[in-house]
Design a protein around this motif. Structure first.
Motif, PDB file in Angstrom:
ATOM      1  N   PHE A   1      25.182  43.277  13.036  1.00 55.88           N
ATOM      2  CA  PHE A   1      24.511  42.301  13.873  1.00 55.88           C
ATOM      3  C   PHE A   1      23.769  41.311  12.978  1.00 55.88           C
ATOM      4  O   PHE A   1      23.077  41.714  12.047  1.00 55.88           O
ATOM      5  CB  PHE A   1      23.509  42.989  14.806  1.00 55.88           C
TER       6      PHE A   1
ATOM      7  N   LYS B   1      19.940  39.678  16.683  1.00 51.24           N
ATOM      8  CA  LYS B   1      18.889  40.673  16.894  1.00 51.24           C
ATOM      9  C   LYS B   1      17.657  40.041  17.531  1.00 51.24           C
ATOM     10  O   LYS B   1      17.094  40.583  18.488  1.00 51.24           O
ATOM     11  CB  LYS B   1      18.519  41.331  15.563  1.00 51.24           C
TER      12      LYS B   1
ATOM     13  N   LEU C   1      20.960  46.530  27.737  1.00 53.13           N
ATOM     14  CA  LEU C   1      21.456  47.485  26.745  1.00 53.13           C
ATOM     15  C   LEU C   1      22.905  47.872  27.035  1.00 53.13           C
ATOM     16  O   LEU C   1      23.735  47.945  26.123  1.00 53.13           O
ATOM     17  CB  LEU C   1      20.565  48.725  26.714  1.00 53.13           C
TER      18      LEU C   1
ATOM     19  N   GLU D   1      25.341  44.892  26.251  1.00 55.35           N
ATOM     20  CA  GLU D   1      25.531  44.652  24.819  1.00 55.35           C
ATOM     21  C   GLU D   1      25.982  45.918  24.085  1.00 55.35           C
ATOM     22  O   GLU D   1      26.176  45.899  22.874  1.00 55.35           O
ATOM     23  CB  GLU D   1      24.229  44.137  24.198  1.00 55.35           C
ATOM     24  N   ARG D   2      26.090  47.022  24.813  1.00 57.02           N
ATOM     25  CA  ARG D   2      26.441  48.323  24.235  1.00 57.02           C
ATOM     26  C   ARG D   2      25.512  48.699  23.082  1.00 57.02           C
ATOM     27  O   ARG D   2      25.937  49.022  21.972  1.00 57.02           O
ATOM     28  CB  ARG D   2      27.903  48.348  23.798  1.00 57.02           C
ATOM     29  N   LEU D   3      24.208  48.670  23.379  1.00 56.13           N
ATOM     30  CA  LEU D   3      23.171  49.002  22.402  1.00 56.13           C
ATOM     31  C   LEU D   3      22.377  50.202  22.889  1.00 56.13           C
ATOM     32  O   LEU D   3      22.455  50.592  24.054  1.00 56.13           O
ATOM     33  CB  LEU D   3      22.222  47.809  22.212  1.00 56.13           C
ATOM     34  N   TYR D   4      21.599  50.765  21.993  1.00 60.60           N
ATOM     35  CA  TYR D   4      20.674  51.835  22.326  1.00 60.60           C
ATOM     36  C   TYR D   4      19.252  51.291  22.244  1.00 60.60           C
ATOM     37  O   TYR D   4      18.981  50.307  21.550  1.00 60.60           O
ATOM     38  CB  TYR D   4      20.824  53.014  21.355  1.00 60.60           C
TER      39      TYR D   4
ATOM     40  N   HIS E   1      17.828  50.648  18.844  1.00 58.87           N
ATOM     41  CA  HIS E   1      18.094  49.363  18.193  1.00 58.87           C
ATOM     42  C   HIS E   1      16.947  48.400  18.458  1.00 58.87           C
ATOM     43  O   HIS E   1      16.437  47.743  17.546  1.00 58.87           O
ATOM     44  CB  HIS E   1      19.388  48.728  18.729  1.00 58.87           C
TER      45      HIS E   1
ATOM     46  N   TRP F   1      14.490  46.732  15.669  1.00 63.26           N
ATOM     47  CA  TRP F   1      14.534  45.282  15.509  1.00 63.26           C
ATOM     48  C   TRP F   1      13.189  44.655  15.853  1.00 63.26           C
ATOM     49  O   TRP F   1      12.756  43.710  15.204  1.00 63.26           O
ATOM     50  CB  TRP F   1      15.635  44.681  16.375  1.00 63.26           C
TER      51      TRP F   1
END
Length: 129
Positions: free
Chosen positions: A20, A25, A44, A47-50, A53, A57
């Motif tokens: 990324f 970010k 989340l 964007e397929r994030l946890y 993250h 960030w």
């Protein structure tokens, strides 16, 4: 049973790790912070994030260091210890732990050659009950 797939043609090649950019970010953290509570999970998922993250960030952003937004695990700036140095550090920790354990056992064994009162005091000093 014999395999019917050719080992040269891997049906599922190993996936590449996602990277990324710092701009991405910052944009996602700003969008996440501005979203109402019910919408944060949707960001989340989209964007397929946890959530971890976002935490990492945000901490990097709050520290004011744009350079720390790069992935530290794959960054070329992260110095690696030499194998010998890592082994030396691991062995030093092990020696310190064993010496501490030996001193505790010596104290406990020495107390058994004393009166019952001395044994009780030795147990209290070593943390045994």
């Amino acid at each position: 049973m014999a395999s019917t797939t050719n080992p040269e043609q891997d049906p599922a090649p190993r996936p590449n790790r996602r990277t990324f950019s710092a701009e991405y970010k910052l944009r996602i953290v700003a969008e996440y912070d501005a979203a109402p509570n019910g919408e944060k999970g949707a960001i989340l998922r989209r964007e397929r994030l946890y959530h971890s993250h976002i935490i990492e960030w945000r901490a990097a952003r709050d520290a004011g260091a744009m350079a720390t937004l790069a992935d530290k695990r794959t960054s070329a700036a992260r110095p690696k210890k030499a194998a010998e140095q890592a082994e030396l550090e691991r062995l030093r920790k092990k020696v310190a732990r064993l010496e501490k354990d030996l001193a505790r056992r010596d104290t406990a064994l020495g107390a058994w050659n004393c009166s019952p009162r001395a044994r009780t005091e030795a147990r209290r000093r070593t943390g045994d009950r």
